[in-house]
Design an enzyme around this catalytic site. Structure first.
Site, short mmCIF file in Angstrom:
data_model
loop_
_atom_site.label_atom_id
_atom_site.label_comp_id
_atom_site.label_asym_id
_atom_site.label_seq_id
_atom_site.Cartn_x
_atom_site.Cartn_y
_atom_site.Cartn_z
N GLU A 88 37.76 37.29 4.97
CA GLU A 88 36.63 36.38 4.81
C GLU A 88 35.30 37.14 4.79
OE1 GLU A 88 37.15 33.49 3.80
OE2 GLU A 88 39.30 33.48 4.26
N HIS A 91 34.63 38.24 1.22
CA HIS A 91 34.07 37.14 0.40
C HIS A 91 32.59 36.93 0.71
CE1 HIS A 91 37.79 35.88 -1.40
NE2 HIS A 91 38.33 35.47 -0.27
N ASP A 163 42.79 32.97 -4.44
CA ASP A 163 41.66 33.71 -5.01
C ASP A 163 42.02 34.28 -6.39
OD1 ASP A 163 40.33 33.30 -2.59
OD2 ASP A 163 41.05 35.18 -1.74
#
Length: 267
Positions: A88, A91, A163
């Protein structure tokens, strides 16, 4: 913004709540969604014995409407948690560094739905058109989780499946629908479904096998270009990735203000 105010008129909202920001991060919500979001926020405030609803209550209400409730009861090993924090972080950091990405509002390693964690972005403007540069930045941001795992662990997990699908879908549409391929240019290549034949629908391409090969090459070219530049950015910002990972282990969920502080090199 006006609709939110109507639904919120009988609820004790904190004075610091910005309705304009709330309107942006609930873009696309129906009236029922807004009502559900405010009801969830009211329940959270009541559980915490707060006299007023604060922004984090509303953010949690929004996430519950979009992605479902948190799954705190799901068993998560320390190894999986660490992978998720870096995934995360990858991202979120790309979301901040890439010029055309939407503003990162929240990063969490608490499971929701099928996701082990999530990075929530919301637009700062009500733009309708998606530009070539914004689409490329979106693809690069999608790749951040997988790249972070590769850089940190020298290994990759199955966590990037959604993703990968999202990035590939954008790249395919750029080439086949939106005329954004350098080699193919201003032309659309749609696939039309034929009538039902036997047990399967038969899809028939309106272009040759040679063109199909070029389409595949162009999609691959877009994905490779974005993977390389995203990898370089995350390598250069490894220290921020480590700090964000540590903070996520500690707090589980961080918000825009904390992400901004990390990106600025603050404690």
């Amino acid at each position: 913004e006006s609709i939110i105010k109507i639904h919120a008129r009988n609820k004790p909202l904190d004075d610091d709540i910005d309705f304009k920001v709330l309107a942006r991060i609930t873009s696309g919500f129906t009236g029922a969604d807004i009502e559900n979001m405010l009801n969830e926020a009211s329940i959270l405030a009541a559980r915490a014995n707060r006299p007023k609803i604060i922004m984090s209550d509303l953010t949690e209400g929004i996430n519950k409407v979009i992605m479902g409730p948190q799954k705190r009861s799901r068993l998560v090993t320390d190894r999986d948690k660490k992978i998720t924090t870096y995934h995360e972080s990858g991202h979120a950091i790309l979301g901040k560094l890439l010029e055309h990405c939407d503003e990162v509002q929240e990063v969490s390693i608490i499971p929701r739905g099928m996701a082990a964690g999530y990075t929530m972005s919301r637009p700062s403007e009500d733009d309708q058109h998606m530009t070539y540069n914004k689409l490329n930045d979106q693809i690069a941001m999608c790749m951040g989780g997988r790249i972070a795992e590769q850089i940190v662990f020298g290994d990759i997990s199955t966590g990037a499946s959604n993703d990968i699908q999202q990035a590939t879908d954008i790249a395919r549409k750029m080439v086949t629908e939106w005329g954004m391929s350098k080699r193919l240019g201003f032309i659309g290549y749609d696939i039309s479904s034929q009538p039902f034949l036997g047990r399967d629908y038969q899809n028939q391409s309106k272009y040759s096998e040679e063109t199909a090969a070029i389409i595949d090459e162009e999609i691959r070219g877009i994905l490779d270009y974005n993977y390389k530049r995203a990898y370089k950015l995350l390598e250069e910002n490894r220290d921020i990735m480590d700090k964000m990972s540590e903070l996520l282990i500690l707090k589980e969920t961080i918000y825009k203000e904390e992400v901004d502080m990390l990106m600025a090199g603050k404690s």
